[in-house]
Write a protein that holds these residues in place. Structure first.
Motif, PDB file in Angstrom:
ATOM      1  N   ARG A   1      -1.347   3.645  -1.702  1.00 58.07           N
ATOM      2  CA  ARG A   1      -0.394   4.917  -1.609  1.00 58.07           C
ATOM      3  C   ARG A   1      -1.081   6.232  -1.616  1.00 58.07           C
ATOM      4  O   ARG A   1      -0.854   7.056  -0.775  1.00 58.07           O
ATOM      5  CB  ARG A   1       0.887   4.922  -2.882  1.00 58.07           C
ATOM      6  CG  ARG A   1       1.771   3.722  -2.573  1.00 58.07           C
ATOM      7  CD  ARG A   1       3.182   4.084  -3.334  1.00 58.07           C
ATOM      8  NE  ARG A   1       2.766   4.160  -4.785  1.00 58.07           N
ATOM      9  CZ  ARG A   1       2.575   3.003  -5.510  1.00 58.07           C
ATOM     10  NH1 ARG A   1       3.210   1.761  -4.822  1.00 58.07           N
ATOM     11  NH2 ARG A   1       2.306   3.221  -6.699  1.00 58.07           N
TER      12      ARG A   1
ATOM     13  N   GLU B   1      -3.127   6.346   1.478  1.00 54.97           N
ATOM     14  CA  GLU B   1      -2.058   6.569   2.506  1.00 54.97           C
ATOM     15  C   GLU B   1      -1.897   8.175   2.592  1.00 54.97           C
ATOM     16  O   GLU B   1      -1.945   8.727   3.798  1.00 54.97           O
ATOM     17  CB  GLU B   1      -0.681   5.827   2.598  1.00 54.97           C
ATOM     18  CG  GLU B   1      -1.001   4.287   3.004  1.00 54.97           C
ATOM     19  CD  GLU B   1       0.397   3.534   2.652  1.00 54.97           C
ATOM     20  OE1 GLU B   1       1.180   4.354   1.765  1.00 54.97           O
ATOM     21  OE2 GLU B   1       0.382   2.380   2.858  1.00 54.97           O
TER      22      GLU B   1
ATOM     23  N   SER C   1      -5.047   9.902   3.971  1.00 56.34           N
ATOM     24  CA  SER C   1      -5.000   9.473   5.427  1.00 56.34           C
ATOM     25  C   SER C   1      -4.159  10.386   6.312  1.00 56.34           C
ATOM     26  O   SER C   1      -4.672  10.599   7.225  1.00 56.34           O
ATOM     27  CB  SER C   1      -4.778   7.977   5.545  1.00 56.34           C
ATOM     28  OG  SER C   1      -5.693   7.177   5.358  1.00 56.34           O
TER      29      SER C   1
ATOM     30  N   ALA D   1      -7.641   1.037   4.956  1.00 57.83           N
ATOM     31  CA  ALA D   1      -7.002   2.001   5.859  1.00 57.83           C
ATOM     32  C   ALA D   1      -7.733   2.682   6.916  1.00 57.83           C
ATOM     33  O   ALA D   1      -7.363   3.690   7.792  1.00 57.83           O
ATOM     34  CB  ALA D   1      -6.238   3.054   4.834  1.00 57.83           C
TER      35      ALA D   1
END
Length: 146
Positions: free
Chosen positions: A69, A72, A75, A118
């Motif tokens: 999380r 993310e 990102s 990711a």
């Protein structure tokens, strides 16, 4: 600012040593009552953005879901800035002293793994304690295979 020249501190992060020098220059004094994280987005040319983000009262441990999380979130910020070519300089700060603890290594391991999955480029991770800022190279925190 650099007090001797009055020029703003504007490093180029070309090597892991440059990242360590940056954290040791901009984060002082050391000493925290709670866990926190600091991060900066870094342009493809190695120039960190001037905004240093501090998130305080972070959990002491990150499991793999927490790491996913958080990566993310990072990102999304990097994508808004410049996509795949940007990276993130990240440092965790915690109360206490000493070098990297087993918990620090586990936290960094989770983050390196989540970032790899990711496609997010992380600069060398660092952990700050009340007495030192210590690099956490990937090859020192990832589990060893026999």
């Amino acid at each position: 600012m650099n007090s001797s020249s009055r020029e703003p501190f504007s490093p180029v992060l070309a090597t892991d040593a440059d990242v360590t020098t940056m954290w040791r220059t901009i984060i002082n004094p050391l000493g925290w009552h709670t866990w926190r994280v600091y991060f900066m987005l870094v342009d493809p040319d190695g120039h960190p953005h001037p905004q240093l983000v501090e998130v305080d009262e972070m959990p002491e441990t990150f499991d793999s879901e927490d790491a996913v999380r958080f990566v993310e979130f990072l990102s999304m910020l990097a994508d808004d800035l410049g996509g795949d070519s940007c990276s993130v300089a990240l440092m965790f700060a915690r109360p206490g002293d000493g070098g990297l603890s087993d918990g620090d290594r586990a936290l960094c391991c989770e983050l390196y793994a989540a970032a790899k999955d990711a496609g997010l480029r992380l600069e060398l991770l660092h952990v700050a304690t009340d007495t030192a800022i210590t690099p956490a190279p990937m090859d020192e925190v990832l589990p060893r295979t026999a």
